[in-house]
Design an enzyme around this catalytic site. Structure first.
Site, PDB file in Angstrom:
ATOM      1  CE  LYS A 188      -4.294  -1.494   0.122  1.00 32.76           C
ATOM      2  NZ  LYS A 188      -4.768  -1.474  -1.254  1.00 32.76           N
ATOM      3  CB  THR A 192       3.839   6.916   1.366  1.00 32.46           C
ATOM      4  OG1 THR A 192       4.278   5.600   1.748  1.00 32.46           O
ATOM      5  CG2 THR A 192       5.194   7.320   0.089  1.00 32.46           C
ATOM      6  CB  VAL A 242      18.661  -6.362   5.200  1.00 32.93           C
ATOM      7  CG1 VAL A 242      18.983  -5.776   4.114  1.00 32.93           C
ATOM      8  CG2 VAL A 242      18.920  -4.799   6.325  1.00 32.93           C
ATOM      9  CB  CYS A 382      29.924   0.779  33.634  1.00 36.54           C
ATOM     10  SG  CYS A 382      30.015   2.723  34.026  1.00 36.54           S
ATOM     11  CG  LEU A 383      26.258  -2.014  38.023  1.00 39.63           C
ATOM     12  CD1 LEU A 383      26.298  -0.807  38.839  1.00 39.63           C
ATOM     13  CD2 LEU A 383      24.924  -1.698  37.867  1.00 39.63           C
ATOM     14  CG  HIS A 508      30.344   2.530  29.168  1.00 40.28           C
ATOM     15  ND1 HIS A 508      28.884   2.206  29.444  1.00 40.28           N
ATOM     16  CD2 HIS A 508      30.262   3.593  30.488  1.00 40.28           C
ATOM     17  CE1 HIS A 508      28.761   2.309  30.928  1.00 40.28           C
ATOM     18  NE2 HIS A 508      29.367   3.107  31.107  1.00 40.28           N
ATOM     19  CD  GLU A 510      29.299  -0.446  26.488  1.00 37.48           C
ATOM     20  OE1 GLU A 510      30.640  -0.517  26.983  1.00 37.48           O
ATOM     21  OE2 GLU A 510      29.117   0.457  26.857  1.00 37.48           O
TER      22      GLU A 510
HETATM   23  N1  GLN Z   1      25.630   3.849  38.384  1.00 37.52           N
HETATM   24  C1  GLN Z   1      27.066   3.177  38.294  1.00 37.52           C
HETATM   25  C2  GLN Z   1      27.934   4.436  38.784  1.00 37.52           C
HETATM   26  O1  GLN Z   1      27.022   5.509  38.934  1.00 37.52           O
HETATM   27  C3  GLN Z   1      27.563   2.504  37.662  1.00 37.52           C
HETATM   28  C4  GLN Z   1      26.996   3.832  36.271  1.00 37.52           C
HETATM   29  C5  GLN Z   1      27.077   2.896  34.712  1.00 37.52           C
HETATM   30  O2  GLN Z   1      27.163   1.118  34.436  1.00 37.52           O
HETATM   31  N2  GLN Z   1      27.371   3.543  33.269  1.00 37.52           N
HETATM   32  O3  GLN Z   1      28.909   4.513  39.133  1.00 37.52           O
END
Ligand code: GLN
Length: 536
Positions: A188, A192, A242, A382-383, A508, A510
């Site tokens: 359809k 759009t 995809v 991190c955490l 982090h 990632e």
């Molecule tokens: N809560 C934790 C802190 O503030 C870890 C933060 C996190 O994992 N981004 O230090």
């Protein structure tokens, strides 16, 4: 002067506007052009830093410490230009700045209005990105769906761009959905047509239409869309579903989208070359030799976007190891209820991501204990690192009540706590340790063997730190502090000697992983998980 491409979305949200924008950036960059991208977010928050992940998804952190929309993560994964705090603009920032100027008296007694004051502020900030980045082309993705009240000032500013710079310097791309109706077996075009109609009412006639679709668009259908939407037929581009997002640049390039854009701008450049991307990313991700299953033990597992960069980094590590990475998302509260044994069977590695607040913490700690005792590859972020330290202190150092003061302000053994300067902070927004910091890595450590160098820079987003009062004891019991932020002597990386792969980091990683350049910590994690899988 930079040329500008505005990308709007129609019909519904979640059509993959961010990935489409990043993919267009990728093709243009492969033609030797300098490209940058911007995301305009219509919400009134200054940045997404204080938003719940269920509201917003992941908060992406840039090198310069801005807390931004996760689309900036897509941009950095697809193109080579780094994003900065200027690349994500929100309504909150625009109003903040206009109101501050008004209070200072900068507007000389005028009545402050959406047009021209708000729209001028938006235009200035877009132009500033063009100027600072020295890009040939700036792609500007406008968040939300055309027809929303909130995004109107952004669309008006986008409209004015072609008035200000001339039609030949601005391209408007509209991304829409062409739904397939199963029972009548029909595709359809009406939604759009309506969406383009709404854009036209605002004064924007799109030059290019990208149609998300489940089924291929027939020639006839393209003709129909072209006629009703007043868009050249070759500029009606099909964006079929995809298997991997990394295929999208190829799909768009095959429909000569780059030629259409450059033709509009009257720009000449070398032909696009996506061979490396096709061979080293797309082929690897779509037909891997091996398979491995790892667990992500988190709190926001129901929402795909909450750990976006982590899922992507795992897939990059899969590409680097020629493996499909299956991620089993496990709610840490389930581990609390059912036990680690039950939840973590048939898993070759455990990843504990970042997060805030006490809920689910005890489950994460149990998962880490399980990884440590069963010699399962473990990556803590991190955490995830803070929980690894708590687990080690409680179960290997006899500090039964070890905790973070985030969860228990009066903890008997506060192995994770606030630094003096963080204690004085009252505001929540933008006050954490944010952005890239250097970290020095110890020789002969797992971290050193993964990174292959002694000095690294990684991005942070946290308030709490490892409490150095406990460093001596934990070291004595076998925890290796293999990465340190030299200036303040802060623990950045911990690992356990003799374990096949146990590493946790305060930052982090990632955010810096790329499809054709997997992050070393993720690459090593998947390699170790594959080896573990073979054993099992
Ligand atoms: N809560 C934790 C802190 O503030 C870890 C933060 C996190 O994992 N981004 O230090």
């Amino acid at each position: 002067m930079a040329k500008y491409i505005f990308i709007t979305g129609g019909v519904i949200s979640s059509l993959g506007k961010g990935i489409t924008s990043a993919s267009i950036g990728k093709i243009l960059e492969s033609r030797g052009l300098k490209v940058t991208l911007m995301k305009l977010d219509p919400y009134i928050n200054v940045d997404p830093g204080t938003m719940n992940p269920y509201q917003h998804g992941e908060v992406y952190v840039t090198e310069d410490g801005a807390e931004t929309d996760l689309d900036l993560g897509h941009y950095e994964r697809f193109i080579n230009t780094s994003m900065t705090k200027f690349n994500n603009l929100t309504t909150g920032q625009v109003y903040n700045s206009v109101i501050a100027k008004e209070r200072r008296g900068d507007y000389l007694g005028k009545t402050i209005q959406v047009i021209p004051h708000i729209t001028n502020e938006i235009k200035e900030r877009i132009r500033r990105v063009g100027d600072i980045s020295k890009a040939d082309i700036v792609l500007v993705e406008i968040g939300g769906t055309v027809g929303d009240i909130e995004s109107l000032p952004f669309l008006e500013a986008a409209r004015q761009f072609s008035h200000d710079l001339g039609k030949g310097n601005v391209v408007y791309i509209h991304l829409t959905l062409v739904p397939y109706i199963k029972c009548s077996e029909e595709v359809k075009t009406k939604p759009t047509q309506h969406s383009v109609g709404t854009l036209r009412e605002i004064g924007i006639q799109p030059d290019i239409l990208i149609c998300r679709t489940e089924k291929p668009l027939s020639d006839e259908l393209k003709e129909k869309i072209s006629l009703f939407c007043n868009i050249r037929k070759e500029a009606v581009i099909e964006n079929k579903d995809v298997n991997s997002i990394y295929e999208i640049p190829i799909i768009l390039k095959n429909q000569i989208l780059d030629e259409i854009i450059l033709g509009h701008f009257n720009l000449i450049s070398k032909p696009s070359d996506l061979k490396h991307w096709e061979k080293d990313v797309v082929e690897k991700v779509t037909s891997p030799k091996h398979k491995v299953t790892v667990a992500l033990v988190g709190k926001y597992i129901a929402l795909q976007d909450a750990y976006k960069s982590i899922y992507e980094a795992l897939s990059h590590a899969g590409i680097a190891n020629d493996a499909r990475v299956e991620v089993e998302r496990i709610d840490s509260e389930d581990i609390q209820k059912l036990g680690a044994d039950k939840c973590l069977r048939k898993i070759s590695g455990i990843l504990v991501p970042g997060g805030f607040g006490y809920r689910g913490i005890e489950g994460k700690i149990r998962a880490i204990k399980f990884a440590r005792e069963n010699r399962l590859p473990f990556l803590g972020l991190c955490l995830g690192m803070q929980c690894a330290v708590i687990e080690f202190a409680r179960n290997c150092c006899g500090l039964k009540d070890a905790n973070s003061t985030e969860f228990k302000p009066k903890a008997r053994y506060p192995v994770i706590s606030l630094l003096e300067e963080q204690r004085k902070v009252n505001n929540l927004g933008g006050t954490m340790r944010l952005g890239a910091y250097p970290c020095r890595i110890k020789n002969n450590s797992l971290a050193f063997s993964l990174y292959g160098r002694a000095l690294i820079h990684e991005r942070h987003r946290h308030r709490y730190e490892f409490n150095n009062k406990y460093r001596k004891l934990l070291t004595k019991k076998g925890l290796v502090f293999s990465g340190i932020y030299p200036k303040d002597n802060l623990a950045e990386i911990v690992e356990i000697k003799g374990h096949p792969y146990f590493i946790a980091v305060q930052f982090h990683p990632e955010f810096k992983s790329k499809p054709d350049n997997a992050h070393p910590l993720f690459k090593g994690f998947i390699k170790a998980a594959l080896e573990r899988g073979l054993e099992g």
